[in-house]
Design a protein around this motif. Structure first.
Motif, PDB file in Angstrom:
ATOM      1  N   LYS B  26       0.832  -1.206   0.000  1.00  0.00           N
ATOM      2  CA  LYS B  26       0.000   0.000   0.000  1.00  0.00           C
ATOM      3  C   LYS B  26       0.866   1.256   0.000  1.00  0.00           C
ATOM      4  CE  LYS B  26      -3.575  -2.704   0.686  1.00  0.00           C
ATOM      5  NZ  LYS B  26      -4.152  -3.248  -0.567  1.00  0.00           N
ATOM      6  N   ASP B  27       0.279   2.303  -0.474  1.00  0.00           N
ATOM      7  CA  ASP B  27       0.955   3.595  -0.491  1.00  0.00           C
ATOM      8  C   ASP B  27       1.467   3.953   0.911  1.00  0.00           C
ATOM      9  OD1 ASP B  27       1.564   6.132  -1.947  1.00  0.00           O
ATOM     10  OD2 ASP B  27       0.226   6.977  -0.428  1.00  0.00           O
ATOM     11  N   GLY B  28       2.734   4.400   0.966  1.00  0.00           N
ATOM     12  CA  GLY B  28       3.298   4.850   2.243  1.00  0.00           C
ATOM     13  C   GLY B  28       3.987   3.774   3.047  1.00  0.00           C
ATOM     14  N   MET B  29       3.955   2.549   2.550  1.00  0.00           N
ATOM     15  CA  MET B  29       4.559   1.466   3.332  1.00  0.00           C
ATOM     16  C   MET B  29       6.079   1.527   3.318  1.00  0.00           C
ATOM     17  SD  MET B  29       2.323  -2.002   2.764  1.00  0.00           S
ATOM     18  CE  MET B  29       0.853  -2.289   3.761  1.00  0.00           C
ATOM     19  N   ILE B  30       6.662   0.865   4.318  1.00  0.00           N
ATOM     20  CA  ILE B  30       8.113   0.671   4.379  1.00  0.00           C
ATOM     21  C   ILE B  30       8.380  -0.784   4.014  1.00  0.00           C
ATOM     22  CG2 ILE B  30      10.171   0.698   5.836  1.00  0.00           C
ATOM     23  CD1 ILE B  30       8.881   2.862   7.515  1.00  0.00           C
ATOM     24  N   ILE B  31       9.172  -0.976   2.966  1.00  0.00           N
ATOM     25  CA  ILE B  31       9.437  -2.308   2.429  1.00  0.00           C
ATOM     26  C   ILE B  31      10.913  -2.657   2.622  1.00  0.00           C
ATOM     27  CG2 ILE B  31       9.360  -3.772   0.358  1.00  0.00           C
ATOM     28  CD1 ILE B  31       6.593  -2.718   1.313  1.00  0.00           C
ATOM     29  N   GLY B  32      11.177  -3.824   3.185  1.00  0.00           N
ATOM     30  CA  GLY B  32      12.550  -4.321   3.279  1.00  0.00           C
ATOM     31  C   GLY B  32      12.741  -5.418   2.252  1.00  0.00           C
ATOM     32  N   ASP B 126       6.742  -2.890   6.935  1.00  0.00           N
ATOM     33  CA  ASP B 126       5.423  -3.479   6.681  1.00  0.00           C
ATOM     34  C   ASP B 126       5.560  -4.838   6.007  1.00  0.00           C
ATOM     35  OD1 ASP B 126       3.517  -1.282   7.525  1.00  0.00           O
ATOM     36  OD2 ASP B 126       4.875  -0.184   6.215  1.00  0.00           O
ATOM     37  N   TYR B 127       6.312  -4.872   4.927  1.00  0.00           N
ATOM     38  CA  TYR B 127       6.549  -6.151   4.239  1.00  0.00           C
ATOM     39  C   TYR B 127       8.036  -6.352   3.990  1.00  0.00           C
ATOM     40  CZ  TYR B 127       1.651  -7.040   3.295  1.00  0.00           C
ATOM     41  OH  TYR B 127       0.307  -7.304   3.429  1.00  0.00           O
ATOM     42  N   ALA B 128       8.513  -7.563   4.298  1.00  0.00           N
ATOM     43  CA  ALA B 128       9.816  -7.994   3.813  1.00  0.00           C
ATOM     44  C   ALA B 128       9.566  -8.805   2.555  1.00  0.00           C
ATOM     45  CB  ALA B 128      10.521  -8.842   4.866  1.00  0.00           C
ATOM     46  N   ILE B 129      10.327  -8.505   1.502  1.00  0.00           N
ATOM     47  CA  ILE B 129      10.219  -9.259   0.241  1.00  0.00           C
ATOM     48  C   ILE B 129      11.579  -9.920   0.025  1.00  0.00           C
ATOM     49  CG2 ILE B 129       9.655  -9.167  -2.213  1.00  0.00           C
ATOM     50  CD1 ILE B 129       8.252  -6.481  -1.697  1.00  0.00           C
ATOM     51  N   SER B 150      18.443  -9.239   4.799  1.00  0.00           N
ATOM     52  CA  SER B 150      17.212 -10.028   4.686  1.00  0.00           C
ATOM     53  C   SER B 150      16.783 -10.679   5.989  1.00  0.00           C
ATOM     54  CB  SER B 150      17.407 -11.126   3.631  1.00  0.00           C
ATOM     55  OG  SER B 150      17.661 -10.550   2.374  1.00  0.00           O
ATOM     56  N   ALA B 151      17.745 -11.167   6.759  1.00  0.00           N
ATOM     57  CA  ALA B 151      17.371 -11.897   7.971  1.00  0.00           C
ATOM     58  C   ALA B 151      16.646 -10.980   8.945  1.00  0.00           C
ATOM     59  CB  ALA B 151      18.624 -12.501   8.609  1.00  0.00           C
ATOM     60  N   SER B 152      17.213  -9.795   9.181  1.00  0.00           N
ATOM     61  CA  SER B 152      16.543  -8.879  10.109  1.00  0.00           C
ATOM     62  C   SER B 152      15.256  -8.324   9.521  1.00  0.00           C
ATOM     63  CB  SER B 152      17.482  -7.738  10.518  1.00  0.00           C
ATOM     64  OG  SER B 152      18.435  -8.213  11.440  1.00  0.00           O
ATOM     65  N   PHE B 153      15.224  -8.080   8.215  1.00  0.00           N
ATOM     66  CA  PHE B 153      13.962  -7.656   7.593  1.00  0.00           C
ATOM     67  C   PHE B 153      12.867  -8.681   7.902  1.00  0.00           C
ATOM     68  CE2 PHE B 153      16.147  -5.329   3.764  1.00  0.00           C
ATOM     69  CZ  PHE B 153      16.399  -4.235   4.567  1.00  0.00           C
ATOM     70  N   ALA B 154      13.185  -9.964   7.686  1.00  0.00           N
ATOM     71  CA  ALA B 154      12.173 -11.011   7.864  1.00  0.00           C
ATOM     72  C   ALA B 154      11.738 -11.106   9.322  1.00  0.00           C
ATOM     73  CB  ALA B 154      12.719 -12.349   7.374  1.00  0.00           C
ATOM     74  N   VAL B 155      12.698 -11.007  10.223  1.00  0.00           N
ATOM     75  CA  VAL B 155      12.370 -11.134  11.650  1.00  0.00           C
ATOM     76  C   VAL B 155      11.561  -9.936  12.136  1.00  0.00           C
ATOM     77  CG1 VAL B 155      13.411 -11.114  13.957  1.00  0.00           C
ATOM     78  CG2 VAL B 155      14.275 -12.682  12.195  1.00  0.00           C
ATOM     79  N   LEU B 156      11.901  -8.741  11.633  1.00  0.00           N
ATOM     80  CA  LEU B 156      11.284  -7.525  12.158  1.00  0.00           C
ATOM     81  C   LEU B 156      10.024  -7.099  11.399  1.00  0.00           C
ATOM     82  CD1 LEU B 156      14.579  -5.467  12.738  1.00  0.00           C
ATOM     83  CD2 LEU B 156      13.160  -6.537  14.508  1.00  0.00           C
ATOM     84  N   ALA B 157       9.814  -7.625  10.192  1.00  0.00           N
ATOM     85  CA  ALA B 157       8.664  -7.185   9.386  1.00  0.00           C
ATOM     86  C   ALA B 157       7.353  -7.705   9.969  1.00  0.00           C
ATOM     87  CB  ALA B 157       8.820  -7.681   7.948  1.00  0.00           C
ATOM     88  N   TYR B 203      19.628 -20.933   8.368  1.00  0.00           N
ATOM     89  CA  TYR B 203      18.420 -20.343   7.762  1.00  0.00           C
ATOM     90  C   TYR B 203      17.945 -19.209   8.672  1.00  0.00           C
ATOM     91  CZ  TYR B 203      16.557 -23.420  11.319  1.00  0.00           C
ATOM     92  OH  TYR B 203      16.344 -24.050  12.525  1.00  0.00           O
ATOM     93  N   VAL B 204      16.977 -18.427   8.184  1.00  0.00           N
ATOM     94  CA  VAL B 204      16.428 -17.331   8.988  1.00  0.00           C
ATOM     95  C   VAL B 204      15.230 -17.856   9.758  1.00  0.00           C
ATOM     96  CG1 VAL B 204      15.509 -14.999   8.954  1.00  0.00           C
ATOM     97  CG2 VAL B 204      17.110 -15.724   7.156  1.00  0.00           C
ATOM     98  N   PRO B 205      15.350 -17.945  11.091  1.00  0.00           N
ATOM     99  CA  PRO B 205      14.238 -18.493  11.871  1.00  0.00           C
ATOM    100  C   PRO B 205      13.131 -17.457  12.040  1.00  0.00           C
ATOM    101  CG  PRO B 205      16.025 -17.832  13.331  1.00  0.00           C
ATOM    102  CD  PRO B 205      16.458 -17.478  11.930  1.00  0.00           C
ATOM    103  N   ILE B 206      11.965 -17.760  11.555  1.00  0.00           N
ATOM    104  CA  ILE B 206      10.849 -16.808  11.669  1.00  0.00           C
ATOM    105  C   ILE B 206       9.574 -17.557  12.040  1.00  0.00           C
ATOM    106  CG2 ILE B 206      11.648 -15.053  10.020  1.00  0.00           C
ATOM    107  CD1 ILE B 206       9.410 -16.708   8.198  1.00  0.00           C
TER     108      ILE B 206
END
Lengths: 500, 500
Positions: B26-32, B126-129, B150-157, B203-206
């Motif tokens: 969505k408009d205004g989101m923060i994407i990692g 908002d979203y990690a891609i 990527s690992a922190s994006f996934a954990v924190l998103a 691997y990234v544990p999520i």
């Protein structure tokens, strides 16, 4: 009395005069000397060196922790002894000699000097000259009011000269925590995980046979020359308190904040004292120099622990602190400056670093050292160690200098010590600019709006507007960027024509 | 096939198209988004985003590891999606938009971005891609050719979109070492003590419930766009080899050197490849991007281990490496960029950092980012993480640019990324300047003598001489210091009049 201070009897034979000890120093030697922000400096031997050089000229490379007291740097400069000097100084006479190109001054991050020595990129040190409160039964050196680089100097030097200073309280013993990072490639993590971590020895462990002379002294440390808080520093402290309160409200900090560091000098000291008036409690310091402000916060019941590399106090504060030292001792540790300033520990703990800028530019680059971009003031000291690795990197200064003729906010700093990457928050008495996660053009708007003095705001905005018209990520007009400083150099003022 | 790559059956239901996944943004989101130096970047969703924006305009803040491949930054820029972009980019179209002030670019030390996210100074995401080679039975994400942020994006998103890329070798699994520094105040030392330390998860544990969409792709990483070595880069490598040999002769290094880092780009890559021609052996790398040169050194039998955050190769080298991956796999680890670039680890290991300068000045201050002092090229990347904390901080560049009209050695750099405190060695094809333990006036003599091109040497010496006459620790003529760049801006050349 002496036997309490020199507890290894065999070393009593090494007691001699400063003059005799000085005779050991030969032309061309590299000397590592104790002293950090006027505290725990060698007081007799360097003065005897200056005296000797009047009839027997010689030159040395002098490495210390940081600045010295007792006008030692002045005397050594006037005696033409200093060929090279590192990593910091704060003396008017020495500074002038540096700026004339007579003394080669190597301005270093304070955490790094002993890394260079340890890896033989610098050195070897011929003599370490170290002030001590005592020598233990094993020959271990108990530092006095600073550790600085003394521990590594003593361990790495070929020979050691000790000054036992009877005016330094015997109670200093136990205050120090001496830890050395291991040699690479087998270096392990530095085990400091909190301000109050104790991970090393309470003395500097050395081979006592390296001690070739001991000089007994009884002169106190030079008092700090700090100025009292004023309306401007109170305003800066006020802006910071409101900022911290706001961070607490946003859930990013709690009222114990993060470990605090404050650079040497009147402004940072005043700002730290000012925190006593905020709602914060159970504060901790992980800093390099513990100034009057540290003890103000202790006495206000705000501070629970302070880690540093030296204690540098005004005369009144020194009487208060050392007159009742048991009250403070268990809440303080003094570490080697390599550890107090180590990137590893500062980043781990998430230190909030508060350092003083000479000036900063509209994009947040900071000049901490060079007046007019060319003339050395003191040196970068530990500000880079902290600013780069801090959780929050804060720089403070008054918006005006020289009775209002000079703006501390300029289009472009003519010397950069801290790049915009390492500067989160800028504060003057005018206000606070929060630069986190802003692009340069956004930073400029915040800095001009919140930090610049009204006398210079219009000229800065005008510069920024015209620079933006030319484009770029960090817009500048190169032909004009340093003109404010050039005008200051030639006319003594940066004040725009329209205001003169 | 898909079940081998998505080993948690419940997640098979999440497979969807890039278009459908894109609709979540969505408009205004923060994407990692994943991607570090073109490697392991998300390839389908961002392109679908650019497509969608043609009819449904929206803006985001895009945070990545570093630069992206597949012209993604160009497409996102042309679709006007990027309101804010951090911490690095290397795209011509995006760069132009940044320099026009249309995209707010936050140029950060690559080790620091996730610290800001973790402490809520930035974000939340908002979203990690994230591009993945596989998803484990537990829902763990196996990254592909880069870890980056990527690992922190996934954990924190809040939510995660995965791109499973079938063109990425399944053998990548096991290559990664995912470690997160703990939350303060209980953070402990990072246990990496050698290049080959494995301290985390493969691997990234999520929480797998955070995965809201999975897109299956099969496009390869963009090939690196590196230029072949030439006479100049060979000369630079030759100077460095002789310098290292000399350090070995002096007993400061042995023939295994210290762990090596080389910045992204043709010059640093060529220089590293050149080390294969020296007498060195059992080399190790602790770097951020593993380029062709890493595998040249492996194949030459010179390199025993390489730690990085990504693998970015030319087409030919990628075929060689991934066609025979078992040969290399046990000698490589990919880490989060926070760890590959962490000050704590770089300082502990004593890394030798080799990075590329755009230009440097006669005192050794380096500009890595801003053409003409104003226009962003790529960003500071990891160069600051390494230069500040390295055992030896080396910067390389050719002495001339723009067919000889521009000197890379200048009186004063108009933008500072690395201060003289952080620069030990400068190398051009002309020679090498060893600046360790030198004062600024001494540094200038070395730099002009050894690094400047003969076409500009006389003009630099003349500037330095006249500046010294005016005095100062770091002498400058402020009215002239940036005139070379101003001339380059207006006349396209820095060549002195006498030579034109």
């Amino acid at each position: 009395m002496i036997a309490d201070r020199i507890r290894r009897p065999a070393l009593l034979d090494k007691i001699t005069t400063a003059e005799a000890a000085t005779a050991l120093i030969k032309d061309g030697m590299i000397i590592g000397m104790s002293g950090f922000t006027r505290a725990g400096d060698a007081k007799a031997v360097p003065i005897a060196m200056a005296e000797r050089a009047k009839t027997d000229p010689f030159k040395i490379t002098l490495i210390t922790g940081a600045s010295l007291g007792h006008d030692v740097d002045r005397m050594l400069t006037e005696a033409h002894i200093l060929a090279r000097r590192m990593p910091f100084q704060a003396d008017r006479t020495l500074r002038a000699a540096i700026n004339r190109g007579e003394v080669m001054f190597i301005d270093q991050h304070l955490s790094e000097t002993v890394e260079h020595l340890r890896s033989n990129q610098l050195g070897p040190i011929d003599y370490a000259i170290i002030e001590a409160a005592a020598i233990t039964e094993d020959g271990g050196i108990v530092p006095s009011t600073s550790v600085g680089n003394s521990a590594s100097f003593a361990v790495l030097a070929k020979k050691i000269i000790i000054e036992i200073n009877l005016s330094q309280p015997a109670e200093l013993e136990g205050l120090h925590d001496i830890y050395f990072p291991g040699r690479r490639p087998s270096r392990v993590p530095i085990p400091v995980v909190a301000c109050d971590s104790r991970v090393g020895f309470p003395y500097v462990p050395i081979d006592p046979d390296k001690i070739v002379a001991i000089v007994v002294t009884d002169e106190k440390d030079s008092a700090s020359s700090i100025e009292a808080p004023d309306a401007d520093t109170d305003a800066i402290a006020g802006h910071l308190i409101r900022f911290f309160e706001d961070e607490v409200a946003k859930g990013r900090l709690d009222l114990t904040l993060h470990p605090l560091q404050a650079g040497i000098g009147s402004i940072a000291n005043s700002v730290l004292s000012g925190l006593a008036h905020g709602p914060f409690h159970h504060l901790r310091m992980y800093s390099e120099v513990l100034q009057d402000s540290t003890f103000d916060l202790f006495d206000a019941g705000k501070l629970v622990f302070a880690s540093g590399s030296s204690i540098t106090l005004s005369t009144a504060c020194a009487e208060r602190v050392f007159g009742d030292f048991h009250k403070y001792k268990e809440h303080i540790v003094l570490r080697p400056q390599e550890i107090s300033n180590h990137p590893e520990v500062i980043r781990r703990l998430g230190v909030i670093g508060i350092n003083t800028a000479l000036e900063f530019d509209i994009y947040g680059n900071v000049n901490s050292t060079h007046v007019g971009g060319t003339h050395m003031m003191n040196g970068i000291g530990g500000s880079g160690d902290f600013a780069r690795n801090a959780y929050l990197s804060i720089f403070v200064t008054k918006s005006l200098a020289k009775e209002g003729r000079i703006s501390s906010v300029v289009p472009m700093v003519p010397h950069v010590d801290h790049t915009e990457h390492d500067v989160d928050i800028l504060v003057t008495e005018q206000g606070l600019a929060d630069l986190r996660e802003l692009a340069p053009r956004e930073r400029a708007l915040q800095i001009i709006e919140h930090c610049a003095h009204p006398d210079f705001k219009e000229a800065l905005s005008d510069y920024f507007r015209r620079a933006c018209a030319r484009g770029g990520h960090t817009p500048h007009l190169l032909e004009e960027a340093l003109s404010w400083h050039e005008k200051a150099r030639t006319a003594g003022t940066m004040v725009p024509l329209t205001r003169m």
